[in-house]
Design a protein around this motif. Sequence first.
Motif, short mmCIF file in Angstrom:
data_model
loop_
_atom_site.label_atom_id
_atom_site.label_comp_id
_atom_site.label_asym_id
_atom_site.label_seq_id
_atom_site.Cartn_x
_atom_site.Cartn_y
_atom_site.Cartn_z
N GLU A 214 -46.12 97.50 2.02
CA GLU A 214 -47.20 98.22 1.34
C GLU A 214 -47.90 99.18 2.29
N ALA A 215 -47.20 100.23 2.66
CA ALA A 215 -47.72 101.19 3.63
C ALA A 215 -48.11 102.52 3.00
N TYR A 216 -48.12 102.60 1.68
CA TYR A 216 -48.23 103.90 1.03
C TYR A 216 -49.54 104.08 0.26
N GLY A 217 -50.58 103.39 0.72
CA GLY A 217 -51.86 103.43 0.03
C GLY A 217 -52.48 104.81 -0.05
N TYR A 218 -52.29 105.63 1.00
CA TYR A 218 -52.88 106.96 0.98
C TYR A 218 -52.14 107.90 0.02
N LEU A 219 -50.88 107.56 -0.28
CA LEU A 219 -50.17 108.30 -1.32
C LEU A 219 -50.61 107.83 -2.70
N THR A 220 -50.69 106.52 -2.89
CA THR A 220 -51.05 106.00 -4.22
C THR A 220 -52.46 106.42 -4.61
N ASN A 221 -53.39 106.42 -3.66
CA ASN A 221 -54.77 106.79 -3.95
C ASN A 221 -54.92 108.24 -4.39
N ARG A 222 -54.21 109.14 -3.70
CA ARG A 222 -54.39 110.56 -3.98
C ARG A 222 -53.53 111.04 -5.15
N TYR A 223 -52.36 110.46 -5.31
CA TYR A 223 -51.41 111.02 -6.26
C TYR A 223 -51.25 110.18 -7.52
N GLY A 224 -52.07 109.14 -7.68
CA GLY A 224 -52.21 108.50 -8.98
C GLY A 224 -51.16 107.50 -9.38
N PHE A 225 -50.71 106.65 -8.48
CA PHE A 225 -49.83 105.55 -8.86
C PHE A 225 -50.18 104.33 -8.01
N THR A 226 -49.52 103.23 -8.24
CA THR A 226 -49.81 101.99 -7.50
C THR A 226 -48.53 101.50 -6.82
N GLN A 227 -48.71 100.59 -5.86
CA GLN A 227 -47.58 100.00 -5.15
C GLN A 227 -47.65 98.48 -5.19
N HIS A 228 -46.51 97.84 -5.31
CA HIS A 228 -46.39 96.39 -5.17
C HIS A 228 -45.36 96.15 -4.08
N GLY A 229 -45.67 95.29 -3.12
CA GLY A 229 -44.78 95.10 -1.99
C GLY A 229 -44.42 93.66 -1.71
N ALA A 230 -43.29 93.49 -1.04
CA ALA A 230 -42.87 92.15 -0.61
C ALA A 230 -43.76 91.66 0.53
N ILE A 231 -44.21 92.60 1.39
CA ILE A 231 -45.14 92.27 2.46
C ILE A 231 -46.28 93.28 2.45
N GLY A 232 -47.33 92.97 3.23
CA GLY A 232 -48.52 93.81 3.24
C GLY A 232 -48.43 94.96 4.21
N LEU A 233 -49.49 95.16 5.00
CA LEU A 233 -49.60 96.35 5.83
C LEU A 233 -48.75 96.30 7.10
N THR A 242 -42.15 82.80 -2.06
CA THR A 242 -43.06 82.99 -3.19
C THR A 242 -43.31 84.47 -3.47
N SER A 243 -43.54 85.25 -2.40
CA SER A 243 -43.82 86.68 -2.60
C SER A 243 -42.60 87.42 -3.15
N ILE A 244 -41.41 87.02 -2.70
CA ILE A 244 -40.19 87.65 -3.21
C ILE A 244 -40.02 87.31 -4.69
N SER A 245 -40.24 86.04 -5.04
CA SER A 245 -40.12 85.61 -6.43
C SER A 245 -41.13 86.34 -7.32
N ILE A 270 -34.68 93.21 0.78
CA ILE A 270 -34.62 94.11 -0.36
C ILE A 270 -33.28 93.94 -1.08
N GLN A 271 -32.21 93.74 -0.31
CA GLN A 271 -30.91 93.48 -0.93
C GLN A 271 -30.93 92.17 -1.70
N THR A 272 -31.66 91.16 -1.16
CA THR A 272 -31.79 89.88 -1.85
C THR A 272 -32.50 90.06 -3.19
N ILE A 273 -33.59 90.83 -3.18
CA ILE A 273 -34.33 91.11 -4.41
C ILE A 273 -33.44 91.85 -5.40
N LYS A 274 -32.70 92.83 -4.90
CA LYS A 274 -31.80 93.59 -5.77
C LYS A 274 -30.78 92.67 -6.44
#
Length: 320
Positions: A214-233, A242-245, A270-274
């Motif tokens: 979840e490194a894209y907060g400055y993009l989501t804030n300015r350009y109007g979308f949200t992010q969900h991540g497997a890990i935080g900052l 649990t977080s992957i599930s 990411i391949q596991t999630i896919k």
Amino acid sequence: MNKNQKTFLFVLAIIVMVSLFLSIIYTVFTTQVASNKLKVVTSFYPITYLTQQIGGDYIEITQLMPNNGEVHSWEPSISHIMAAEDANIIFYNGADADHWMEENVLPVLSSTNNKNRVIVETTSNLTLITNIGQEHREDQHKHELYDPHTWISPYMAKQQAEKIYNTLIIVDSQHENYYTQKWNKLQQQLEQLDGAYLNGLSNTNKNTIFVSHEAYGYLTNRYGFTQHGAIGLSADQQPSVTSISQLINELKEYQTHILYFDPVYSDKYIQTIKYDLQTKTGQNVTILKLYLMVGPIDDLDYIEQMQTNLINLQTGLEAL
């Protein structure tokens, strides 16, 4: 030896001596020119890129952290601190990204005699995203007060670059016109990119992306979308089962089949999630790159990675 031979050898000797003399003069001159350049130390790649684009021929840059490393957990050595001692200017990101600069490098430099050194935190007084709701490890909590990934946003990067420009024209005012021309070009590039993001993401079918980090907060804030991540900052964390599930369940809920990851890091989970998502939904899942821009990669520099990020975001958000 006849007269012609003697004349030839004499002329040859003169030519050799003149060539040697000119070579020495050239070496001394180029060394002097190099020594007249501002010695600038930067913390890591995006700050280096912005500085080089403005400083150009009149600065000599030493970057402390190697390209494409993990900025949060990297630690400088004695040699890195010694390299910073001779700097006229030190530029770093701040916002808890390169915390090692403030904790390990600057305290040592404060005890040296170089009172003319200028130190610039390029995110100072900028509007930062506060890190709320993240779990903090006790030994890292002070590194995570803010989302540090300002440089990923062209809007924030422009403000950081402006601080670099303002510093250079103060420290080296005799080259102000040169720096101003370079800054104007970079400013235009970043403003055009910001406009492209605003226009390109203004009308989309989806409003959420799913990322490894979840490194894209400055993009989501300015350009109007949200992010969900497997890990935080912090990219050096490992996602829990649990977080992957949870992320897989959210992907199903949002009916999204695109995942993002930065190629600097392993795509193992990411391949596991896919695989799990494809197994549970029967839908093909696509993995796209979303660069963190901590070094040149895939033959792309900083600006080119920003441009590629926009294209991939438009794909994942189904821009119209």
